[in-house]
Design a protein around this motif. Structure first.
Motif, PDB file in Angstrom:
ATOM      1  N   UNK A 118      61.739  34.472  37.889  1.00 51.35           N
ATOM      2  CA  UNK A 118      60.681  35.460  37.684  1.00 51.35           C
ATOM      3  C   UNK A 118      59.347  34.818  38.057  1.00 51.35           C
ATOM      4  N   UNK A 119      58.543  35.518  38.834  1.00 51.10           N
ATOM      5  CA  UNK A 119      57.200  35.046  39.180  1.00 51.10           C
ATOM      6  C   UNK A 119      56.223  36.176  38.887  1.00 51.10           C
ATOM      7  N   UNK A 120      55.220  35.903  38.057  1.00 52.89           N
ATOM      8  CA  UNK A 120      54.300  36.959  37.661  1.00 52.89           C
ATOM      9  C   UNK A 120      52.877  36.633  38.103  1.00 52.89           C
ATOM     10  N   UNK A 121      52.216  37.630  38.664  1.00 54.81           N
ATOM     11  CA  UNK A 121      50.821  37.475  39.032  1.00 54.81           C
ATOM     12  C   UNK A 121      49.955  37.427  37.792  1.00 54.81           C
ATOM     13  N   UNK A 122      48.873  36.658  37.863  1.00 55.41           N
ATOM     14  CA  UNK A 122      47.997  36.485  36.706  1.00 55.41           C
ATOM     15  C   UNK A 122      46.541  36.621  37.113  1.00 55.41           C
ATOM     16  N   UNK A 123      45.807  37.415  36.325  1.00 55.82           N
ATOM     17  CA  UNK A 123      44.364  37.529  36.512  1.00 55.82           C
ATOM     18  C   UNK A 123      43.621  36.492  35.687  1.00 55.82           C
ATOM     19  N   UNK A 124      44.230  36.037  34.616  1.00 53.03           N
ATOM     20  CA  UNK A 124      43.529  35.213  33.630  1.00 53.03           C
ATOM     21  C   UNK A 124      43.573  33.716  33.941  1.00 53.03           C
ATOM     22  N   UNK A 125      44.504  33.279  34.767  1.00 52.24           N
ATOM     23  CA  UNK A 125      44.614  31.843  35.035  1.00 52.24           C
ATOM     24  C   UNK A 125      43.433  31.317  35.851  1.00 52.24           C
ATOM     25  N   UNK A 126      42.926  32.158  36.732  1.00 53.71           N
ATOM     26  CA  UNK A 126      41.765  31.771  37.544  1.00 53.71           C
ATOM     27  C   UNK A 126      40.912  33.017  37.760  1.00 53.71           C
ATOM     28  N   UNK A 127      39.967  33.222  36.846  1.00 55.99           N
ATOM     29  CA  UNK A 127      39.164  34.454  36.896  1.00 55.99           C
ATOM     30  C   UNK A 127      38.203  34.479  38.078  1.00 55.99           C
ATOM     31  N   UNK A 128      38.037  33.357  38.777  1.00 56.06           N
ATOM     32  CA  UNK A 128      37.198  33.360  39.980  1.00 56.06           C
ATOM     33  C   UNK A 128      37.848  34.174  41.103  1.00 56.06           C
ATOM     34  N   UNK A 129      39.148  34.454  40.969  1.00 57.78           N
ATOM     35  CA  UNK A 129      39.847  35.248  41.975  1.00 57.78           C
ATOM     36  C   UNK A 129      39.691  36.750  41.750  1.00 57.78           C
ATOM     37  N   UNK A 130      39.092  37.140  40.619  1.00 60.66           N
ATOM     38  CA  UNK A 130      38.875  38.559  40.337  1.00 60.66           C
ATOM     39  C   UNK A 130      37.696  39.043  41.173  1.00 60.66           C
ATOM     40  N   UNK A 131      37.956  39.994  42.048  1.00 60.90           N
ATOM     41  CA  UNK A 131      36.923  40.494  42.954  1.00 60.90           C
ATOM     42  C   UNK A 131      36.117  41.631  42.325  1.00 60.90           C
ATOM     43  N   UNK A 132      36.767  42.465  41.526  1.00 55.43           N
ATOM     44  CA  UNK A 132      36.089  43.535  40.786  1.00 55.43           C
ATOM     45  C   UNK A 132      36.592  43.476  39.351  1.00 55.43           C
ATOM     46  N   UNK A 133      35.697  43.219  38.407  1.00 54.53           N
ATOM     47  CA  UNK A 133      36.085  43.071  37.010  1.00 54.53           C
ATOM     48  C   UNK A 133      36.246  44.429  36.320  1.00 54.53           C
ATOM     49  N   UNK A 134      37.076  44.431  35.283  1.00 49.27           N
ATOM     50  CA  UNK A 134      37.112  45.548  34.361  1.00 49.27           C
ATOM     51  C   UNK A 134      35.841  45.529  33.521  1.00 49.27           C
ATOM     52  N   UNK A 135      35.670  46.557  32.706  1.00 49.58           N
ATOM     53  CA  UNK A 135      34.557  46.541  31.758  1.00 49.58           C
ATOM     54  C   UNK A 135      34.763  45.396  30.778  1.00 49.58           C
TER      55      UNK A 135
END
Length: 240
Positions: free
Chosen positions: A114-131
């Motif tokens: 199983x391989x899961x994508x993660x937003x939290x491991x490297x938040x610099x990769x978030x291009x548009x943030x949630x509120x």
């Protein structure tokens, strides 16, 4: 072969751009692939729009749940239809760019189940943030998941996950959660059955048209975590 599952509910407006991008990605891929769009009882032209893209793909299928059953049910339906050795599901808005699939597939090829994508491991990769509120709620939810289900992941909810189909068949056979709380259940089952899972940072951009209702769905997801724990204690996830 790679199977790409796209659970879709009322997505006639976003699907064209998504399928165009997936088609472009697969043109440069070295492995054969199929795309399965699961129509979750949409009230618009989701199924017709998806079917119109069939000439762009080696294999594109549109399957229907008949009525709205939820994202978890749709992913399970797509998994049962899939023929690929590797199966990836992605959100219909491609919040995680489809090109990021390469990271997950490499992990599966190296031996992970199983391989899961993660937003939290490297938040610099978030291009548009949630509120700020949505991000805070996500952090709280994942802390609860880690405590109650004893999972090591910092982001269980990113809609970008890949599986070795044969090894992971038991996960979807035992999956009981049908809506947005299904991700922690799959990850719990993977650990329960001794499968190897890895969390991988991916690029991600929040879509303002998200189908997740912060109040209704968040409450149900919290409840689902305790349902998963209860199912485990009651022996509803037997090892085989």
């Amino acid at each position: 072969m790679l199977s790409i599952i796209i659970p879709s509910y009322n997505e006639e407006l976003r699907l064209p751009a998504t399928l165009e991008r997936v088609a472009a990605y697969l043109q440069n891929a070295t492995r054969p692939a199929e795309v399965i769009v699961v129509d979750d009882g949409s009230k618009d032209r989701t199924a017709a729009v998806a079917a119109s893209f069939a000439p762009r793909f080696q294999s594109l299928r549109v399957v229907s749940n008949g009525v709205n059953r939820g994202k978890g049910f749709s992913v399970r339906h797509g998994m049962r239809e899939a023929a690929g050795s590797f199966v990836l599901f992605t959100d219909a808005d491609l919040s995680a760019p489809i090109e990021e699939a390469d990271k997950l597939i490499v992990a599966l090829e190296s031996g992970y189940d199983v391989a899961i994508g993660s937003r939290a491991m490297d938040r610099s990769l978030i291009e548009v943030h949630e509120s700020a509120f949505r991000e805070f709620a996500g952090i709280v939810f994942n802390k609860i998941v880690r405590i109650i289900l004893r999972l090591p992941f910092v982001d269980t909810q990113c809609g970008f996950k890949a599986f070795r189909r044969e090894r992971c068949r038991i996960l979807f056979a035992q999956q009981r959660i049908e809506r947005f709380g299904f991700d922690p259940e799959l990850l719990y089952l993977a650990r329960h059955h001794g499968l190897r899972s890895i969390e991988i940072p991916v690029r991600w951009a929040h879509s303002p048209a998200t189908k997740v209702n912060m109040l209704r769905d968040s409450i149900q997801m919290f409840i689902d975590v305790f349902i998963i724990r209860s199912n485990a204690l009651r022996g509803r996830y037997p090892k085989k």
